[in-house]
Scaffold this motif. Structure first.
Motif, PDB file in Angstrom:
ATOM      1  N   GLY A 103      -0.623  10.105   3.758  1.00 42.13           N
ATOM      2  CA  GLY A 103      -1.655   9.393   4.524  1.00 42.13           C
ATOM      3  C   GLY A 103      -2.891  10.234   4.785  1.00 42.13           C
ATOM      4  O   GLY A 103      -3.636   9.979   5.732  1.00 42.13           O
ATOM      5  N   THR A 104      -3.158  11.215   3.925  1.00 41.49           N
ATOM      6  CA  THR A 104      -4.313  12.095   4.153  1.00 41.49           C
ATOM      7  C   THR A 104      -5.546  11.649   3.375  1.00 41.49           C
ATOM      8  O   THR A 104      -6.546  12.383   3.343  1.00 41.49           O
TER       9      THR A 104
ATOM     10  N   GLU B 165      -3.967   5.751  -8.077  1.00 42.71           N
ATOM     11  CA  GLU B 165      -4.142   5.432  -6.658  1.00 42.71           C
ATOM     12  C   GLU B 165      -3.335   4.218  -6.192  1.00 42.71           C
ATOM     13  O   GLU B 165      -3.781   3.434  -5.350  1.00 42.71           O
ATOM     14  N   GLY B 166      -2.175   4.038  -6.790  1.00 44.36           N
ATOM     15  CA  GLY B 166      -1.277   2.990  -6.304  1.00 44.36           C
ATOM     16  C   GLY B 166      -1.668   1.582  -6.702  1.00 44.36           C
ATOM     17  O   GLY B 166      -1.056   0.626  -6.232  1.00 44.36           O
TER      18      GLY B 166
ATOM     19  N   ARG C  22     -12.113  20.152  12.970  1.00 45.29           N
ATOM     20  CA  ARG C  22     -12.840  18.876  12.941  1.00 45.29           C
ATOM     21  C   ARG C  22     -12.457  18.022  14.153  1.00 45.29           C
ATOM     22  O   ARG C  22     -13.322  17.423  14.800  1.00 45.29           O
TER      23      ARG C  22
ATOM     24  N   PRO D 145      -9.330  20.971   9.299  1.00 41.83           N
ATOM     25  CA  PRO D 145      -9.182  19.643   9.917  1.00 41.83           C
ATOM     26  C   PRO D 145      -8.828  19.684  11.405  1.00 41.83           C
ATOM     27  O   PRO D 145      -9.140  18.750  12.138  1.00 41.83           O
TER      28      PRO D 145
ATOM     29  N   SER E 297       1.541  14.542   0.179  1.00 44.09           N
ATOM     30  CA  SER E 297       2.772  14.431  -0.624  1.00 44.09           C
ATOM     31  C   SER E 297       2.417  14.689  -2.085  1.00 44.09           C
ATOM     32  O   SER E 297       1.273  14.493  -2.510  1.00 44.09           O
TER      33      SER E 297
ATOM     34  N   ALA F  62      -1.344  10.720  -7.570  1.00 45.11           N
ATOM     35  CA  ALA F  62      -2.031   9.422  -7.587  1.00 45.11           C
ATOM     36  C   ALA F  62      -3.529   9.561  -7.385  1.00 45.11           C
ATOM     37  O   ALA F  62      -4.284   8.629  -7.664  1.00 45.11           O
ATOM     38  N   THR F  63      -3.980  10.713  -6.892  1.00 44.75           N
ATOM     39  CA  THR F  63      -5.413  10.908  -6.631  1.00 44.75           C
ATOM     40  C   THR F  63      -6.031  12.029  -7.477  1.00 44.75           C
ATOM     41  O   THR F  63      -7.172  12.409  -7.237  1.00 44.75           O
TER      42      THR F  63
ATOM     43  N   GLY G 297       1.770   8.175   1.008  1.00 48.45           N
ATOM     44  CA  GLY G 297       2.443   9.464   0.825  1.00 48.45           C
ATOM     45  C   GLY G 297       2.356  10.251   2.118  1.00 48.45           C
ATOM     46  O   GLY G 297       3.173  10.101   3.026  1.00 48.45           O
TER      47      GLY G 297
ATOM     48  N   CYS H  33      -0.747  13.361  -4.307  1.00 47.90           N
ATOM     49  CA  CYS H  33      -1.625  14.274  -5.061  1.00 47.90           C
ATOM     50  C   CYS H  33      -1.771  13.783  -6.504  1.00 47.90           C
ATOM     51  O   CYS H  33      -2.867  13.785  -7.070  1.00 47.90           O
TER      52      CYS H  33
ATOM     53  N   VAL I  19       0.862  -1.187   0.000  1.00 47.22           N
ATOM     54  CA  VAL I  19       0.000   0.000   0.000  1.00 47.22           C
ATOM     55  C   VAL I  19       0.896   1.234   0.000  1.00 47.22           C
ATOM     56  O   VAL I  19       1.502   1.563   1.030  1.00 47.22           O
ATOM     57  N   PRO I  20       1.008   1.947  -1.147  1.00 47.49           N
ATOM     58  CA  PRO I  20       1.815   3.163  -1.137  1.00 47.49           C
ATOM     59  C   PRO I  20       1.227   4.187  -0.161  1.00 47.49           C
ATOM     60  O   PRO I  20       0.006   4.334  -0.082  1.00 47.49           O
TER      61      PRO I  20
ATOM     62  N   GLY J 103       3.434  12.971  -4.671  1.00 44.45           N
ATOM     63  CA  GLY J 103       3.083  11.702  -5.332  1.00 44.45           C
ATOM     64  C   GLY J 103       1.655  11.294  -5.023  1.00 44.45           C
ATOM     65  O   GLY J 103       0.928  10.795  -5.884  1.00 44.45           O
TER      66      GLY J 103
END
Ligand SMILES: Cc1cc2nc3c(=O)[nH]c(=O)nc-3n(C[C@H](O)[C@H](O)[C@H](O)COP(=O)(O)OP(=O)(O)OC[C@H]3O[C@@H](n4cnc5c(N)ncnc54)[C@H](O)[C@@H]3O)c2cc1C
Length: 542
Positions: free
Chosen positions: A134-135, A263-264, A399, A396, A205, A211-212, A132, A209, A129-130, A207
């Motif tokens: 983790g957000t 998305e990895g 939140r 956040p 990260s 990937a998504t 970056g 960003c 599981v890549p 990467g």
């Protein structure tokens, strides 16, 4: 490891604390019937972790590639890589019950190390599981093992830094694990900027960003991340896949496009060539208020379609504006945006911003503001813009405070055409209100237009309700399913910028169609024949 700042395992940020405004404290009590008392997350040691299933031989082989210090199986490492940062993730983490955890967390330092790790993982049947920043807010980093014996989280934090700068071509190459703030700091040394500021900027990260297909707050000016990506370098289980970095090309469909947003599930993005801009000389942000959301939307549509779009647009509807007024984005005890709006007594707020050379900012600002005024907008000046800018990454943290007090706080986002906006907004808001109302927990649903196009807009819905203690997951799932079903039924996209991950995989299948889904599955089968890459994400298993 000295490296980028980490988020708290049960929330956001590390040490920064953004206290609730008095208005929000009041809202928690008055609107949701809560008493304001604090529910603390469990201690780290109380988090339920499954025993690691990584075989000793596999661990030794991974250690041989990155060094023993960079294969970690301690509780803190496993817990902090067992989820992203969605409401559901945080609720589970705070209760100490993540649905799983990686068997180890591995930190490669180069493209070659990533390639070698993938080779070992294929042979030892270990899912990857890549990770970056983790957000992910859609379950993108959930540590699922799929058909494999074990699962590792591949944290790319050591794969960081600016690699080359070609100022004449406004292009830089960057390692994929570089966090967004570090990248902007590196670029500032060269008088350059990427201009990519998602709300999660502090920890995302580059990467991740890519990937998504992430979108930043200034997307109207700088474009989505995909528009800045010129080239990519990817380590796949089948070897290296590189998409040439050219300003434009007609050499068939763009390979780069297969990777951006993947998305990895196809491989690990290890490097990116990015188009950057010269750093702006001026940043100007202002507030404009309108009688109601309807007139503001119409005025904004004219602005966009007359090519007068500012670089930043954040148009909040009446509910969202009242939440802003209470200080959700205000941060601090005095809710600066709230004070500005109280003076105006108008219904909805739009924040607009321009970044660039001084004369261009002035010229463009005049064009935008003239059209907004013609549409019924009242300019309230730079005070509102400054208040927004000062608190643009505070949400956040706020939140976390609301979760402490027992609130359900979530955001759903989508995009549709200008003409589809009204039915979509009504359908999604009604669906969420009905789902949560049926549980006896009425919701406050606000809507914001934060990204605009000639043909349409992205809508982000903010949902606040009293969390049902002990039943938070089922409550959230009811709201999420209702919102997703309404989005799909309206023909809108299941995600404009958060991605698909685990949470949207089934819904995305409806959007892609069965042939479209099978094309993606065929691509994955070719690049990742053993299925080690990020199982369960993006492509629905059904
Ligand atoms: C409070 C909050 C606000 C947010 N605001 C925005 C916003 O304004 N705009 C927006 O677009 N998104 C937003 N997001 C969502 C999230 O921040 C973005 O999706 C971001 O791009 C993820 O970056 P990351 O580095 O944290 O990726 P991660 O969360 O680490 O990973 C996301 C996905 O990409 C994969 N991945 C990560 N790195 C790589 C890599 N190098 N190669 C291959 N795959 C990889 C992961 O496996 C996972 O599937 C927000 C999230 C939160 C919690």
């Amino acid at each position: 490891m000295t490296g980028p700042q980490q988020t708290r395992w049960w929330g956001w940020g590390e040490s920064r604390h953004v206290p609730l405004t008095e208005q929000l404290e009041h809202l928690v009590v008055q609107a949701f019937g809560l008493d304001g008392s604090i529910r603390e997350p469990v201690d780290l040691g109380a988090v339920a972790l499954p025993a690691s299933t990584l075989e000793p031989r596999a661990r030794l082989r991974l250690e041989a590639i990155v060094g023993p210090a960079w294969v970690r199986g301690d509780t803190a490492s496993r817990v902090s890589h067992s989820a992203g940062k969605s409401y559901l993730d945080l609720v589970r983490m705070r209760a100490g019950t993540p649905p799983g955890a990686p068997d180890a967390v591995v930190f490669p330092a180069s493209h070659e190390e990533v390639l070698a790790l993938l080779g070992v993982c294929v042979q030892e049947r270990v899912a990857v599981v890549p990770f970056g920043g983790g957000t992910s807010i859609v379950g993108g980093v959930a540590p699922l093992r799929g058909e494999q014996h074990a699962v590792i989280s591949l944290d790319l934090a050591r794969l960081s830094g600016l690699l080359t700068v070609d100022a004449a071509s406004l292009s830089v190459s960057v390692a994929a694990g570089t966090r967004a703030p570090a990248l902007e700091a590196f670029l500032a040394e060269h008088d350059l900027t990427l201009g990519h500021y998602p709300d999660s900027f502090e920890f995302a990260s580059i990467g991740g960003c890519a990937a998504t297909r992430s979108v930043g707050q200034a997307s109207a000016g700088y474009g989505r991340i995909d528009q800045a990506i010129q080239g990519v370098r990817v380590a796949t289980p089948r070897g290296e896949l590189s998409a040439a970095a050219l300003p434009a090309s007609a050499a068939g469909p763009a390979l780069r496009e297969l990777v951006v947003g993947s998305e990895g599930v196809l491989g690990v993005i290890t490097g990116l060539l990015l188009r950057v801009r010269t750093r702006p000389a001026q940043y100007r942000y202002e507030g404009v208020v309108f009688e109601d959301f309807g007139s503001a939307v119409e005025a904004l549509r004219h602005v966009v379609q007359d090519h007068a779009t500012p670089d930043i647009v954040r148009l909040s509807d009446e509910v969202q504006t009242s939440v802003l007024l209470a200080g959700v984005e205000g941060g601090g005890r005095r809710a600066p945006l709230g004070r500005v709006l109280l003076r105006t007594r108008r219904g909805v707020l739009v924040i607009v911003g321009w970044e660039g050379q001084r004369d261009a900012v002035e010229r463009r600002r005049l064009h935008t503001m003239t059209l907004l005024a013609r549409g019924g907008g009242d300019a309230i000046g730079e005070g509102a813009g400054r208040a927004w800018a000062a608190s643009r990454f505070a949400a956040p943290y706020v939140r976390d405070e609301l979760l402490d007090r027992g609130l359900l706080v979530d955001q759903f986002e989508t995009a549709t055409s200008w003409s589809g906006l009204w039915p979509l907004r009504a359908a999604v808001a009604n669906a969420i209100e009905a789902a949560l109302g049926a549980r006896g927990t009425p919701a406050l649903v606000g809507c914001q237009i934060s990204h605009v196009y000639l043909t349409g807009v992205s809508l982000t819905f903010t949902v606040l309700a009293r969390a049902q203690e002990g039943d938070e997951e089922a409550q959230w799932l009811d709201a999420k399913n209702a919102a997703s079903a309404a989005i799909v039924a309206a023909g809108a996209t299941i995600s404009h910028h958060h991605g698909i991950g685990l949470d949207h995989a089934e819904w995305a299948a409806a959007e892609l169609g069965s042939l479209g889904t099978s094309v993606l599955a065929a691509l994955k089968a070719h690049l990742d024949p053993s299925g080690v890459m990020n199982p369960g994400k993006l492509i629905s298993a059904r």
